[in-house]
Design an enzyme around this catalytic site. Structure first.
Site, PDB file in Angstrom:
ATOM      1  N   GLY A  12       0.802  -1.218   0.000  1.00  0.00           N
ATOM      2  CA  GLY A  12       0.000   0.000   0.000  1.00  0.00           C
ATOM      3  C   GLY A  12       0.839   1.273   0.000  1.00  0.00           C
ATOM      4  O   GLY A  12       2.054   1.243  -0.221  1.00  0.00           O
ATOM      5  N   SER A  36      -6.318  -5.941  -1.118  1.00  0.00           N
ATOM      6  CA  SER A  36      -7.743  -5.600  -1.077  1.00  0.00           C
ATOM      7  C   SER A  36      -7.964  -4.122  -1.387  1.00  0.00           C
ATOM      8  O   SER A  36      -9.042  -3.729  -1.814  1.00  0.00           O
ATOM      9  CB  SER A  36      -8.339  -5.932   0.288  1.00  0.00           C
ATOM     10  OG  SER A  36      -7.830  -5.053   1.276  1.00  0.00           O
ATOM     11  N   ASP A  61      -4.084 -12.809   3.591  1.00  0.00           N
ATOM     12  CA  ASP A  61      -4.969 -11.972   4.377  1.00  0.00           C
ATOM     13  C   ASP A  61      -4.625 -12.226   5.847  1.00  0.00           C
ATOM     14  O   ASP A  61      -4.721 -13.367   6.314  1.00  0.00           O
ATOM     15  CB  ASP A  61      -6.418 -12.379   4.076  1.00  0.00           C
ATOM     16  CG  ASP A  61      -7.413 -11.440   4.740  1.00  0.00           C
ATOM     17  OD1 ASP A  61      -7.050 -10.801   5.753  1.00  0.00           O
ATOM     18  OD2 ASP A  61      -8.546 -11.354   4.240  1.00  0.00           O
ATOM     19  N   LYS A  87      -9.082   1.986   6.151  1.00  0.00           N
ATOM     20  CA  LYS A  87      -8.774   3.327   6.671  1.00  0.00           C
ATOM     21  C   LYS A  87      -9.733   4.443   6.264  1.00  0.00           C
ATOM     22  O   LYS A  87      -9.413   5.616   6.426  1.00  0.00           O
ATOM     23  CB  LYS A  87      -7.357   3.698   6.258  1.00  0.00           C
ATOM     24  CG  LYS A  87      -7.162   3.712   4.749  1.00  0.00           C
ATOM     25  CD  LYS A  87      -5.853   4.344   4.348  1.00  0.00           C
ATOM     26  CE  LYS A  87      -5.778   4.472   2.840  1.00  0.00           C
ATOM     27  NZ  LYS A  87      -4.575   5.079   2.349  1.00  0.00           N
ATOM     28  N   SER A 127      -2.609   6.569  14.663  1.00  0.00           N
ATOM     29  CA  SER A 127      -3.013   7.821  14.020  1.00  0.00           C
ATOM     30  C   SER A 127      -3.239   8.911  15.047  1.00  0.00           C
ATOM     31  O   SER A 127      -3.671   8.646  16.183  1.00  0.00           O
ATOM     32  CB  SER A 127      -4.317   7.561  13.251  1.00  0.00           C
ATOM     33  OG  SER A 127      -4.936   8.766  12.898  1.00  0.00           O
ATOM     34  N   THR A 129      -5.582  10.629  15.030  1.00  0.00           N
ATOM     35  CA  THR A 129      -7.021  10.635  15.267  1.00  0.00           C
ATOM     36  C   THR A 129      -7.347  10.224  16.706  1.00  0.00           C
ATOM     37  O   THR A 129      -8.398  10.591  17.229  1.00  0.00           O
ATOM     38  CB  THR A 129      -7.743   9.723  14.242  1.00  0.00           C
ATOM     39  OG1 THR A 129      -9.131   9.992  14.299  1.00  0.00           O
ATOM     40  CG2 THR A 129      -7.505   8.255  14.482  1.00  0.00           C
ATOM     41  N   TYR A 152     -13.410   3.457  12.704  1.00  0.00           N
ATOM     42  CA  TYR A 152     -12.015   3.442  12.265  1.00  0.00           C
ATOM     43  C   TYR A 152     -11.106   3.954  13.387  1.00  0.00           C
ATOM     44  O   TYR A 152     -10.124   3.295  13.759  1.00  0.00           O
ATOM     45  CB  TYR A 152     -11.853   4.312  11.008  1.00  0.00           C
ATOM     46  CG  TYR A 152     -10.424   4.741  10.770  1.00  0.00           C
ATOM     47  CD1 TYR A 152      -9.500   3.873  10.208  1.00  0.00           C
ATOM     48  CD2 TYR A 152      -9.990   6.015  11.150  1.00  0.00           C
ATOM     49  CE1 TYR A 152      -8.181   4.266  10.028  1.00  0.00           C
ATOM     50  CE2 TYR A 152      -8.672   6.409  10.975  1.00  0.00           C
ATOM     51  CZ  TYR A 152      -7.777   5.532  10.412  1.00  0.00           C
ATOM     52  OH  TYR A 152      -6.480   5.914  10.255  1.00  0.00           O
ATOM     53  N   LYS A 156      -8.085   2.082  15.926  1.00  0.00           N
ATOM     54  CA  LYS A 156      -6.714   2.548  16.205  1.00  0.00           C
ATOM     55  C   LYS A 156      -6.476   2.556  17.718  1.00  0.00           C
ATOM     56  O   LYS A 156      -5.431   2.095  18.201  1.00  0.00           O
ATOM     57  CB  LYS A 156      -6.478   3.941  15.610  1.00  0.00           C
ATOM     58  CG  LYS A 156      -6.434   3.966  14.085  1.00  0.00           C
ATOM     59  CD  LYS A 156      -5.234   3.190  13.530  1.00  0.00           C
ATOM     60  CE  LYS A 156      -5.220   3.082  12.026  1.00  0.00           C
ATOM     61  NZ  LYS A 156      -4.322   2.045  11.515  1.00  0.00           N
ATOM     62  N   PHE A 195       0.426  11.961  11.789  1.00  0.00           N
ATOM     63  CA  PHE A 195      -0.466  13.087  11.536  1.00  0.00           C
ATOM     64  C   PHE A 195      -0.996  12.922  10.099  1.00  0.00           C
ATOM     65  O   PHE A 195      -1.538  11.871   9.798  1.00  0.00           O
ATOM     66  CB  PHE A 195       0.225  14.397  11.935  1.00  0.00           C
ATOM     67  CG  PHE A 195       0.196  14.491  13.456  1.00  0.00           C
ATOM     68  CD1 PHE A 195       0.919  13.605  14.245  1.00  0.00           C
ATOM     69  CD2 PHE A 195      -0.693  15.350  14.087  1.00  0.00           C
ATOM     70  CE1 PHE A 195       0.787  13.584  15.637  1.00  0.00           C
ATOM     71  CE2 PHE A 195      -0.823  15.343  15.479  1.00  0.00           C
ATOM     72  CZ  PHE A 195      -0.082  14.465  16.255  1.00  0.00           C
ATOM     73  N   ARG A 248      -3.827  21.363   9.867  1.00  0.00           N
ATOM     74  CA  ARG A 248      -3.333  20.002  10.040  1.00  0.00           C
ATOM     75  C   ARG A 248      -1.814  20.020   9.970  1.00  0.00           C
ATOM     76  O   ARG A 248      -1.203  20.985   9.521  1.00  0.00           O
ATOM     77  CB  ARG A 248      -3.843  19.086   8.911  1.00  0.00           C
ATOM     78  CG  ARG A 248      -5.340  18.843   8.888  1.00  0.00           C
ATOM     79  CD  ARG A 248      -5.788  17.938  10.034  1.00  0.00           C
ATOM     80  NE  ARG A 248      -7.209  17.644   9.949  1.00  0.00           N
ATOM     81  CZ  ARG A 248      -8.174  18.427  10.439  1.00  0.00           C
ATOM     82  NH1 ARG A 248      -7.871  19.564  11.042  1.00  0.00           N
ATOM     83  NH2 ARG A 248      -9.447  18.062  10.331  1.00  0.00           N
TER      84      ARG A 248
HETATM   85  N1  UFG Z   1     -10.450  18.576   2.939  1.00  0.00           N
HETATM   86  C1  UFG Z   1     -11.076  19.430   2.042  1.00  0.00           C
HETATM   87  N2  UFG Z   1     -11.510  18.909   0.861  1.00  0.00           N
HETATM   88  C2  UFG Z   1     -11.346  17.608   0.516  1.00  0.00           C
HETATM   89  C3  UFG Z   1     -10.713  16.746   1.445  1.00  0.00           C
HETATM   90  C4  UFG Z   1     -10.283  17.266   2.637  1.00  0.00           C
HETATM   91  O1  UFG Z   1     -11.258  20.625   2.308  1.00  0.00           O
HETATM   92  O2  UFG Z   1     -11.791  17.206  -0.564  1.00  0.00           O
HETATM   93  C5  UFG Z   1      -9.963  19.130   4.204  1.00  0.00           C
HETATM   94  C6  UFG Z   1     -10.592  18.486   5.415  1.00  0.00           C
HETATM   95  O3  UFG Z   1     -11.803  19.144   5.739  1.00  0.00           O
HETATM   96  C7  UFG Z   1      -9.502  18.658   6.456  1.00  0.00           C
HETATM   97  C8  UFG Z   1      -8.201  18.619   5.647  1.00  0.00           C
HETATM   98  O4  UFG Z   1      -8.593  18.861   4.307  1.00  0.00           O
HETATM   99  O5  UFG Z   1      -9.618  19.920   7.048  1.00  0.00           O
HETATM  100  C9  UFG Z   1      -7.505  17.279   5.718  1.00  0.00           C
HETATM  101  O6  UFG Z   1      -8.445  16.259   5.371  1.00  0.00           O
HETATM  102  P1  UFG Z   1      -7.991  14.760   5.070  1.00  0.00           P
HETATM  103  O7  UFG Z   1      -9.243  13.990   4.757  1.00  0.00           O
HETATM  104  O8  UFG Z   1      -6.905  14.745   4.079  1.00  0.00           O
HETATM  105  O9  UFG Z   1      -7.368  14.309   6.447  1.00  0.00           O
HETATM  106  P2  UFG Z   1      -8.038  14.273   7.901  1.00  0.00           P
HETATM  107  O10 UFG Z   1      -7.286  15.238   8.736  1.00  0.00           O
HETATM  108  O11 UFG Z   1      -9.505  14.365   7.879  1.00  0.00           O
HETATM  109  O12 UFG Z   1      -7.725  12.768   8.185  1.00  0.00           O
HETATM  110  C10 UFG Z   1      -6.872  12.372   9.119  1.00  0.00           C
HETATM  111  C11 UFG Z   1      -6.278  11.006   8.720  1.00  0.00           C
HETATM  112  C12 UFG Z   1      -7.251   9.915   8.979  1.00  0.00           C
HETATM  113  C13 UFG Z   1      -7.916  10.080  10.306  1.00  0.00           C
HETATM  114  C14 UFG Z   1      -8.614  11.391  10.347  1.00  0.00           C
HETATM  115  C15 UFG Z   1      -9.426  11.568  11.599  1.00  0.00           C
HETATM  116  O13 UFG Z   1      -5.897  10.976   7.376  1.00  0.00           O
HETATM  117  O14 UFG Z   1      -6.557   8.688   8.966  1.00  0.00           O
HETATM  118  O15 UFG Z   1      -7.616  12.377  10.285  1.00  0.00           O
HETATM  119  O16 UFG Z   1     -10.534  12.335  11.366  1.00  0.00           O
HETATM  120  F1  UFG Z   1      -8.804   9.139  10.571  1.00  0.00           F
END
Ligand code: UFG
Length: 355
Positions: A12, A36, A61, A87, A127, A129, A152, A156, A195, A248
């Site tokens: 992956g 998968s 698996d 995930k 994570s 998270t 999810y 974790k 992160f 972030r």
């Molecule tokens: N975002 C957008 N548009 C998109 C996708 C994301 O504006 O199309 C924003 C989100 O709102 C967020 C930021 O970009 O503010 C980051 O979003 P991601 O989906 O890339 O990442 P997250 O911070 O939501 O995800 C992370 C980890 C996950 C974990 C999650 C917990 O990647 O594994 O935090 O909520 F589960």
């Protein structure tokens, strides 16, 4: 003798980058993956980057206990890095049992086999998270975990706890990991709390391969830039941050991979201070969604089609790491700039498009 690392989920996105760094650091690797959520594209890329055609690949698996057990009988494994898991946050809400079954069972099988074959060092891919929403930023490893807001996230937290409890219980088998034996031994464990991993290998031969519409920001940006998606929606510009968009801690995937090598060597060289340790893996720098989008446009000289959209359910306003513990104990620190990382993400998307 060369140390061997079993990388579950090694075909992956993160697993393939970690496999490259492990091989380049002189470890032997066994990749186990049930394919998968990916195909062999990245595994082929790993072979090209490292010039190695002899990397064992086991299409198994990890939910199948006998298959996992066979791996530990067949190979003397000094450390396991466990990535094999589902995930997608939204999907986990819709199909919780699928997530609990897959993410928990595969890890239980790994831990049982690890302990049964003389003990092993186990690195769990956790994570940020687990911290949830908090006002006390940046978060350290001592920051309290919040109740998970998705199955999810819950898997974790549960896997972290399962690893910690296994370390405690198997300490009764002594302190020395004697992998490859036919009798029980201690499990030592590290959880790395990532992160937001982004970017791709500088060779552009491996990277993220989302299936269907990407959930995460950077693949959505690169797919919009290449024309696969019409328009990026920025979810929310009314958050209490400088520009109204979420903050972030975006960590380059190659830097992240190097953190795994540092953690594995801490375990296999016997440098752990505790049988179970936790490290934040981030840059320590908060970046807003809008800043990330603007930086992508600037470094790649692209005008991105985006619009502001309503907030996405479940998103937190801000989170970033205090990575001091990883620097002090693992001797690891993020090196690549956001600019370099976003250039690598774009190079990878173009590579996929054959451009
Ligand atoms: N975002 C957008 N548009 C998109 C996708 C994301 O504006 O199309 C924003 C989100 O709102 C967020 C930021 O970009 O503010 C980051 O979003 P991601 O989906 O890339 O990442 P997250 O911070 O939501 O995800 C992370 C980890 C996950 C974990 C999650 C917990 O990647 O594994 O935090 O909520 F589960």
């Amino acid at each position: 003798m060369m140390k061997r690392v079993l990388v579950s989920g090694g075909a992956g996105y993160i697993g393939s980058h970690v496999t490259v760094e492990l091989l380049q650091a002189g470890y032997d690797v066994v990749v186990a993956d049930n394919l998968s959520n990916c195909d062999l594209t990245c595994f082929e890329g790993v072979k090209k980057i490292t010039g190695r055609n002899d990397i064992p690949f086991e299409k198994i698996d990890c939910c199948e206990r006998d298959a996992v057990d066979r791996l530990f009988s067949e190979f003397r494994i000094d450390a396991v890095i466990h990535f094999a898991a589902f995930k997608a946050v939204g999907e986990s809400v819709a199909e919780p049992l699928k997530y609990y079954r897959n993410n928990l069972l595969s890890f239980l099988n790994i831990l049982e086999a690890a302990s049964a074959h003389g003990g092993c060092n186990v690195l769990f891919s956790s994570s940020a998270t687990v911290y949830g929403e908090t006002d006390r930023l940046p978060v350290t490893e001592e920051s309290p975990r919040q109740p998970a807001t998705s199955p999810y996230g819950n898997t974790k937290q549960m896997c972290e706890d399962i690893l910690r409890d296994t370390v405690m219980a198997t300490a009764a088998y002594g302190t020395e990991v004697m992998s490859g034996l036919d009798k029980p031994g201690p499990v030592k464990g590290i959880s790395l709390r990532y992160f937001n991993p982004i970017g791709a290998h500088p060779s552009a031969l491996i990277g993220e391969l989302p299936r269907g519409v990407p959930n995460n920001l950077v693949p959505y940006i690169t797919q919009t830039a290449i024309g696969k998606r019409e328009c990026l929606s920025i979810f929310g510009n009314d958050y209490p941050t400088q520009d109204g968009t979420c903050l972030r801690d975006y960590i380059d995937v190659v830097d992240l991979a190097k953190a795994h090598v540092a953690a594995v060597s801490r375990m296999t060289d016997g440098r752990m201070e505790d049988g179970y340790e936790i490290f934040n893996i981030g840059t320590g720098r908060p970046v807003s969604v809008l800043e990330l989008v603007n930086t992508f446009e600037k470094v790649n000289n692209i005008k991105l089609n985006y619009r502001f959209a309503p907030r996405r359910a479940g998103d937190i306003t801000a989170i970033w790491a205090d990575p001091a513990k990883a620097e002090k104990k693992l001797g690891w620190k993020a090196q690549r700039t956001v600019e370099e990382t976003l250039a690598s993400a774009w190079a990878w998307e173009k590579h996929l498009a054959g451009k």
